[in-house]
Design a protein around this motif. Sequence first.
Motif, PDB file in Angstrom:
ATOM      1  N   MET A  83      54.328  11.184 -55.315  1.00  0.00           N
ATOM      2  CA  MET A  83      53.831  10.679 -56.592  1.00  0.00           C
ATOM      3  C   MET A  83      53.336   9.242 -56.437  1.00  0.00           C
ATOM      4  O   MET A  83      52.293   8.869 -56.977  1.00  0.00           O
ATOM      5  CB  MET A  83      54.952  10.749 -57.639  1.00  0.00           C
ATOM      6  CG  MET A  83      54.500  10.448 -59.041  1.00  0.00           C
ATOM      7  SD  MET A  83      55.855  10.409 -60.244  1.00  0.00           S
ATOM      8  CE  MET A  83      56.725  11.905 -59.894  1.00  0.00           C
ATOM      9  N   LYS A  84      54.073   8.452 -55.681  1.00  0.00           N
ATOM     10  CA  LYS A  84      53.666   7.059 -55.465  1.00  0.00           C
ATOM     11  C   LYS A  84      52.333   7.001 -54.708  1.00  0.00           C
ATOM     12  O   LYS A  84      51.460   6.195 -55.036  1.00  0.00           O
ATOM     13  CB  LYS A  84      54.752   6.310 -54.700  1.00  0.00           C
ATOM     14  CG  LYS A  84      54.418   4.851 -54.494  1.00  0.00           C
ATOM     15  CD  LYS A  84      55.478   4.125 -53.713  1.00  0.00           C
ATOM     16  CE  LYS A  84      55.004   2.724 -53.440  1.00  0.00           C
ATOM     17  NZ  LYS A  84      55.688   2.107 -52.332  1.00  0.00           N
ATOM     18  N   ILE A 106      58.509   2.912 -59.615  1.00  0.00           N
ATOM     19  CA  ILE A 106      58.927   3.746 -58.477  1.00  0.00           C
ATOM     20  C   ILE A 106      59.477   2.877 -57.359  1.00  0.00           C
ATOM     21  O   ILE A 106      60.521   3.189 -56.765  1.00  0.00           O
ATOM     22  CB  ILE A 106      57.759   4.630 -57.983  1.00  0.00           C
ATOM     23  CG1 ILE A 106      57.459   5.720 -59.006  1.00  0.00           C
ATOM     24  CG2 ILE A 106      58.077   5.263 -56.634  1.00  0.00           C
ATOM     25  CD1 ILE A 106      56.228   6.545 -58.701  1.00  0.00           C
ATOM     26  N   ASP A 107      58.815   1.764 -57.071  1.00  0.00           N
ATOM     27  CA  ASP A 107      59.309   0.852 -56.030  1.00  0.00           C
ATOM     28  C   ASP A 107      60.694   0.310 -56.389  1.00  0.00           C
ATOM     29  O   ASP A 107      61.592   0.259 -55.535  1.00  0.00           O
ATOM     30  CB  ASP A 107      58.322  -0.312 -55.827  1.00  0.00           C
ATOM     31  CG  ASP A 107      57.057   0.126 -55.100  1.00  0.00           C
ATOM     32  OD1 ASP A 107      57.114   1.165 -54.389  1.00  0.00           O
ATOM     33  OD2 ASP A 107      56.025  -0.564 -55.244  1.00  0.00           O
ATOM     34  N   ASP A 108      60.867  -0.094 -57.650  1.00  0.00           N
ATOM     35  CA  ASP A 108      62.180  -0.610 -58.081  1.00  0.00           C
ATOM     36  C   ASP A 108      63.257   0.463 -57.957  1.00  0.00           C
ATOM     37  O   ASP A 108      64.369   0.194 -57.484  1.00  0.00           O
ATOM     38  CB  ASP A 108      62.109  -1.098 -59.540  1.00  0.00           C
ATOM     39  CG  ASP A 108      61.237  -2.335 -59.695  1.00  0.00           C
ATOM     40  OD1 ASP A 108      60.950  -2.998 -58.659  1.00  0.00           O
ATOM     41  OD2 ASP A 108      60.827  -2.633 -60.843  1.00  0.00           O
ATOM     42  N   PHE A 109      62.931   1.684 -58.372  1.00  0.00           N
ATOM     43  CA  PHE A 109      63.899   2.780 -58.309  1.00  0.00           C
ATOM     44  C   PHE A 109      64.295   3.068 -56.869  1.00  0.00           C
ATOM     45  O   PHE A 109      65.474   3.226 -56.557  1.00  0.00           O
ATOM     46  CB  PHE A 109      63.321   4.033 -58.965  1.00  0.00           C
ATOM     47  CG  PHE A 109      64.215   5.233 -58.843  1.00  0.00           C
ATOM     48  CD1 PHE A 109      65.343   5.365 -59.637  1.00  0.00           C
ATOM     49  CD2 PHE A 109      63.947   6.229 -57.911  1.00  0.00           C
ATOM     50  CE1 PHE A 109      66.175   6.453 -59.517  1.00  0.00           C
ATOM     51  CE2 PHE A 109      64.777   7.323 -57.783  1.00  0.00           C
ATOM     52  CZ  PHE A 109      65.893   7.434 -58.587  1.00  0.00           C
ATOM     53  N   MET A 110      63.313   3.135 -55.974  1.00  0.00           N
ATOM     54  CA  MET A 110      63.611   3.440 -54.570  1.00  0.00           C
ATOM     55  C   MET A 110      64.441   2.323 -53.932  1.00  0.00           C
ATOM     56  O   MET A 110      65.356   2.592 -53.153  1.00  0.00           O
ATOM     57  CB  MET A 110      62.317   3.693 -53.798  1.00  0.00           C
ATOM     58  CG  MET A 110      61.636   4.995 -54.230  1.00  0.00           C
ATOM     59  SD  MET A 110      60.054   5.256 -53.465  1.00  0.00           S
ATOM     60  CE  MET A 110      60.558   5.837 -51.874  1.00  0.00           C
ATOM     61  N   ALA A 111      64.164   1.057 -54.280  1.00  0.00           N
ATOM     62  CA  ALA A 111      64.953  -0.052 -53.748  1.00  0.00           C
ATOM     63  C   ALA A 111      66.389   0.026 -54.273  1.00  0.00           C
ATOM     64  O   ALA A 111      67.354  -0.183 -53.518  1.00  0.00           O
ATOM     65  CB  ALA A 111      64.311  -1.382 -54.148  1.00  0.00           C
TER      66      ALA A 111
END
Length: 123
Positions: A83-84, A106-111
């Motif tokens: 999705m990213k 998405i970046d914040d969630f994955m981090a």
Amino acid sequence: MQESIKLLADWSGWIVAIIACVALFYKPLNQWFHRKIIRPDQEQDKKIEAMEERIAATESWQRKQQEDIQVRTKENYILITAMKACLEAVSGKKCNGNVDDAIKHIDDFMAEQAHKTKSRMEA
């Protein structure tokens, strides 16, 4: 003579009644005797074996659940990265709008998930 026949009939009646009672209650009394006197731990051993089987089945079920969770986690990671990538492709065509915000989320969630995994591994 008649009294002796009556006495014999009474005794034979008692003997037949006693034999009938013994025959009727022999099996339950024998089982009780074996359970309580001869092998009292056998019934407890059966209960312990049944409990161990239940514990093994529960542990097996928990392992399967854990494997399913790991598989779903990997699937979700693949979906999020795909999705990213799609959002970045759309962002590259200058169709920004909410796309940049979605990429940031998405970046914040994955981090955040990476830090959770790291803290779980340390514990």
